[in-house]
Design a protein around this motif. Sequence first.
Motif, mmCIF file in Angstrom:
data_model
loop_
_atom_site.group_PDB
_atom_site.id
_atom_site.type_symbol
_atom_site.label_atom_id
_atom_site.label_comp_id
_atom_site.label_asym_id
_atom_site.label_seq_id
_atom_site.Cartn_x
_atom_site.Cartn_y
_atom_site.Cartn_z
ATOM 1 N N GLU A 99 0.804 -1.131 -0.104
ATOM 2 C CA GLU A 99 -0.123 0.095 0.134
ATOM 3 C C GLU A 99 1.136 1.347 -0.100
ATOM 4 O O GLU A 99 0.474 2.320 -0.679
ATOM 5 N N GLN A 230 -3.867 10.851 3.630
ATOM 6 C CA GLN A 230 -4.482 10.149 4.774
ATOM 7 C C GLN A 230 -4.502 8.731 4.422
ATOM 8 O O GLN A 230 -4.169 8.244 5.747
ATOM 9 N N ASN A 231 -4.374 8.251 3.446
ATOM 10 C CA ASN A 231 -4.134 6.798 3.215
ATOM 11 C C ASN A 231 -2.569 6.421 3.760
ATOM 12 O O ASN A 231 -2.713 5.221 4.151
ATOM 13 N N ASN A 233 -1.024 7.916 6.193
ATOM 14 C CA ASN A 233 -1.181 7.800 7.682
ATOM 15 C C ASN A 233 -1.946 6.787 8.215
ATOM 16 O O ASN A 233 -1.513 6.327 9.165
ATOM 17 N N ASP A 234 -2.800 6.336 7.198
ATOM 18 C CA ASP A 234 -3.660 4.864 7.968
ATOM 19 C C ASP A 234 -2.787 3.925 7.882
ATOM 20 O O ASP A 234 -2.643 2.782 8.723
ATOM 21 N N VAL A 237 -0.395 4.209 11.014
ATOM 22 C CA VAL A 237 -0.948 3.529 12.008
ATOM 23 C C VAL A 237 -1.336 2.453 12.411
ATOM 24 O O VAL A 237 -0.952 1.783 13.444
ATOM 25 N N SER A 238 -1.434 1.637 11.255
ATOM 26 C CA SER A 238 -1.441 0.122 11.436
ATOM 27 C C SER A 238 -0.286 -0.321 11.581
ATOM 28 O O SER A 238 -0.156 -1.481 12.225
ATOM 29 N N GLU A 285 0.225 10.189 17.269
ATOM 30 C CA GLU A 285 -0.994 10.970 17.760
ATOM 31 C C GLU A 285 -0.612 11.711 18.975
ATOM 32 O O GLU A 285 0.234 11.268 19.862
#
Length: 477
Positions: A99, A230-231, A233-234, A237-238, A285
Motif C-alpha cells: 500500500e 490520509q491513506n 497515515n492509515d 497507524v496500522s 498521535e
Amino acid sequence: MAEMGSKGVTAGKIASNVQKKLTRAQEKVLQKLGKADETKDEQFEQCVQNFNKQLTEGTRLQKDLRTYLASVKAMHEASKKLSECLQEVYEPEWPGRDEANKIAENNDLLWMDYHQKLVDQALLTMDTYLGQFPDIKSRIAKRGRKLVDYDSARHHYESLQTAKKKDEAKIAKAEEELIKAQKVFEEMNVDLQEELPSLWNSRVGFYVNTFQSIAGLEENFHKEMSKLNQNLNDVLVSLEKQHGSNTFTVKAQPSDNAPEKGNKSPSPPPDGSPAATPEIRVNHEPEPASGASPGATIPKSPSQLRKGPPVPPPPKHTPSKEMKQEQILSLFDDAFVPEISVTTPSQPAEASEVVGGAQEPGETAASEAASSSLPAVVVETFSATVNGAVDGSSGTGRLDMPPGFMFKVQAQHDYTATDTDELQLKAGDVVLVIPFQNPEEQDEGWLMGVKESDWNQHKELEKCRGVFPENFTERVQ
C-alpha cells in the motif's frame, strides 16, 4: 547585362534609403526646433501608453508563472525523493508495504499531472497571448516613421505653394508624393486605432481565465494529495499497532543555553536503587494538552535542543538577461539538487573516516562533495567566461566584422520588410549590429545591422545593411 541591371537596382535602393533617412532626420530636427508643426493624435498616444503597460504586465506574469512552474517541479522532485526514502526504510515483513509503494506511485503521478496541466492551461496560453505583442510594437514604430514622412511631404508641398516663384511641375509632383505618404500613413493608423483598444480590453478576460485555471488546478491537486496523505497515515497507524510492544529509548540532551540544573544527573531515589532511564514510546498521535502526566511528555530531539553551526546556503546564481528561460528552468533538474553531508561538532571526528584508513577526512571525500554540489549551470557559465577571455573575442575590433560592430543578435521570429531600408529576417538569422551613422535617425525599438550571411558574402555595408525591430531578436554575443 543582368549583373549590371542588378547593381543598378541595388544602387537605386540605397540612394532611396539614404534620401529617405535624410528627409526624416531633417524633419525631426525642424520639429524639435519648433520650426515645423508635428501631427499629433492624443487618443492614439494614450492607446500606445496602454499597450506598453499591458506588455509590461504580461511579461511579468509570464516570468512569475515560469518561476511558479519551476518551483512545482522542484517540489515534485523533493516529494519523490522523500517517498523513495520511505520505500527503502519500509522493511519487507512490515504490513502495508504494498500500500505504501502504491501511494508513492500515485503521489508521483499526481505531481506530474499537476505540472503538465499548468503548462497546457496556463503557460501555453500565456505565451500565445504575448506572441501578438512584437508584431504590433513594430507596426507602432513604423507608423511613427510614416507619420514623419507624411509631415515632411506636407511641409514640402506647402513651401512650394507659398514660394514667390511657383513651379507648377514641382508643385504637382510634391502633391502626388503628399497623397501617397498620407495614404500609407492612414492605412497603418486606421488598423492600429482598431487593434490597440481591442487588445487593451482583452486583458481582463485573459487575466481571469489564467488565474481561474491556476486556482482550480491547485485546488484539485491539494484535494487528491490530501487523500493520499490520509491513506499513508492509515498505513503507518496500522504499522504502529502491529509493532506497538517495541519501545525506542531516546536520551534527551540538554541545550547549550539550558539552566545549570538541567546538566546535572538526576538524583537517585530514596531507597538507593539506581535511577531508571525513562523509556519514551514513539506515537504519531499527539497527547492531550490537559490531564497528561509529566512523565508522558516527549522531550525535544537532540537536534532541537542543541544548535549546531549554521549550514551555508547553496551557491547563488543570478541569470543574466541573455540567459534563456530553458537554462533557468534547468536549474531545477536533478543535477541542481546537491547531496551535501553536513557533520555537526557533536559527531566524533572518526565518523568521517573510512574504516581501514583508506581515506583521510577533508581530502578526497570533501572535494568530491564540493564538486558534486556545484550546479551545472554555474560550471557552464564559468567555462564560457574563461573560454571567452582566452579567445579574446570581446566583440570589438575584430577584422572579420563590419566597422563599428557592437554585438550579435539572432532573430526569434520571421520579419517581413515593409520598407526599402529594412532587413528581411527569418527565425534563426544572425545579425551583426552596427551603430547608426547619424544617431538622430535611430527610432526607438529599431537597430541597424547587417545579416551575417550577407556580410560574409559581400563585405559591403552599403549593399547589405538595414534597420530591423529589436524585439524580434535576442542578443547572442
